[in-house]
Design a protein around this motif. Structure first.
Motif, PDB file in Angstrom:
ATOM      1  N   ALA A  13     -25.823  72.469 -36.500  1.00 24.62           N
ATOM      2  CA  ALA A  13     -27.131  72.458 -35.853  1.00 24.62           C
ATOM      3  C   ALA A  13     -26.965  72.256 -34.349  1.00 24.62           C
ATOM      4  N   GLU A  14     -27.776  72.967 -33.576  1.00 25.66           N
ATOM      5  CA  GLU A  14     -27.680  72.843 -32.122  1.00 25.66           C
ATOM      6  C   GLU A  14     -28.052  71.434 -31.700  1.00 25.66           C
ATOM      7  N   ASN A  15     -27.234  70.858 -30.831  1.00 25.98           N
ATOM      8  CA  ASN A  15     -27.444  69.475 -30.408  1.00 25.98           C
ATOM      9  C   ASN A  15     -27.166  69.358 -28.921  1.00 25.98           C
ATOM     10  N   LYS A  16     -28.181  69.012 -28.145  1.00 22.83           N
ATOM     11  CA  LYS A  16     -28.053  68.825 -26.699  1.00 22.83           C
ATOM     12  C   LYS A  16     -27.417  70.052 -26.038  1.00 22.83           C
ATOM     13  N   ASN A  17     -27.903  71.226 -26.434  1.00 27.76           N
ATOM     14  CA  ASN A  17     -27.459  72.524 -25.901  1.00 27.76           C
ATOM     15  C   ASN A  17     -26.020  72.863 -26.272  1.00 27.76           C
TER      16      ASN A  17
END
Length: 312
Positions: A13-17
């Motif tokens: 999952a995308e996290n902080k770009n």
């Protein structure tokens, strides 16, 4: 030939770009000769690769990188022909590490810059390792070399992209250094003349370090208010040279010359009630003359010297 490809990937999952994914992929391949003539032997091949890639975006800049490890197992089978063993059985395993690191920066809404450095490899295939026969498509008698090593490349490329409402422009120069570059080489007989087998010129796969440098560029015009009209031009140029001359020549064989691909295309999203997304195009490909080709300069000089020594 039968091939089974497999691919399993997992995307975090995308996290902080941060965007990260990893996985495994490869193939299983079987080759079996059923015709009267055989150029390469029967073989079993298995490829396995594991990789991970990630990218991080800060404002107008994106940094991306990846690592990959590959292993190839090749099992060549023995094959007899005309009462003799034509292909000897052998096993080969090749493995190497690949990596890349790149960055993209949006200078403005219409201009972006990019750069990338990478390392890759290519294992020799069964033909390059064990060919022994006449290739009807090239009129060559091809001979492999089971001692070939994997090609390993180190490349650097950069680019600039300009996008406007009327014009799109991109220019991407690159440089690639390849160790153990695999290529065809003409075989010579004991007397220095060209060698032939079954009246076909004989060639054997060989290796030498090489450098390739070139540029790819595109120019697309789509003027307003004629949004449906596109005038696209793609230019490509590559120069390939051996690091050390082969038979007196530094030019790599079979390198494509400079070319220009031009396309005039009209796109019509709703042409009629029956047709949608209809387009029509006219295309032209202009290819330059290739004067930088591999030639045996030593053999030509020997033949010239022999002509001088021949009595009148």
């Amino acid at each position: 030939m039968k091939t089974i490809n497999y691919n399993v990937a997992y995307h975090l999952a995308e996290n902080k770009n941060w965007k990260t994914s990893f996985g495994v992929n490869g193939m299983k391949q079987w080759n079996e000769n059923k015709a009267e003539e055989a150029i390469i032997p029967d073989y079993d091949l298995f490829d396995f690769g594991v990789y991970g890639v990630t990218a991080k975006t800060w404002n107008q800049t994106t940094l991306s990188g990846g690592l990959r490890y590959d292993i190839r197992s090749l099992d060549n089978k023995s094959l007899a022909g005309e009462g003799a063993e034509r292909f000897m059985a052998f096993n080969k395993t090749f493995s190497n590490l690949s990596a890349s690191l790149g960055a993209t920066h949006a200078v403005s809404e219409h201009v972006s810059l990019k750069a990338n450095v990478s390392r890759g490899f290519r294992a020799p295939n069964s033909s390059e390792l064990s060919a022994n026969g006449e290739h009807e498509g090239t009129n060559r008698y091809e001979l492999g070399d089971r001692n070939l090593k994997s090609e390993v490349s180190t490349s650097i490329d950069a680019g600039i992209e300009i996008t406007t409402n009327h014009v799109d422009i991109s220019v991407s120069p690159y440089f690639n250094y390849i160790s153990n570059y695999i290529f065809y080489n003409r075989l010579l007989g004991a007397n220095g003349a060209d060698s032939s087998i079954n009246d076909a010129p004989a060639f054997q796969f060989s290796q030498q370090s090489a450098r390739l440098m070139g540029v790819e560029a595109s120019f697309d015009v789509h003027p307003h208010p004629l949004d449906w009209l596109h005038f696209e031009n793609t230019i490509s140029f590559v120069r390939g040279r051996f690091t050390d001359p082969v038979d007196g020549s530094s030019n790599l064989p079979l390198i494509a010359p400079a070319s220009l691909l031009t396309e005039l295309r009209g796109e019509f999203a709703n042409a009629t009630k029956v047709l949608s997304n209809f387009y029509a195009k006219v295309e032209m490909n202009a290819v330059a003359t290739q004067n930088n080709f591999l030639q045996d300069l030593k053999r030509k000089q020997q033949q010239k010297d022999m002509c001088y020594l021949m009595p009148e």
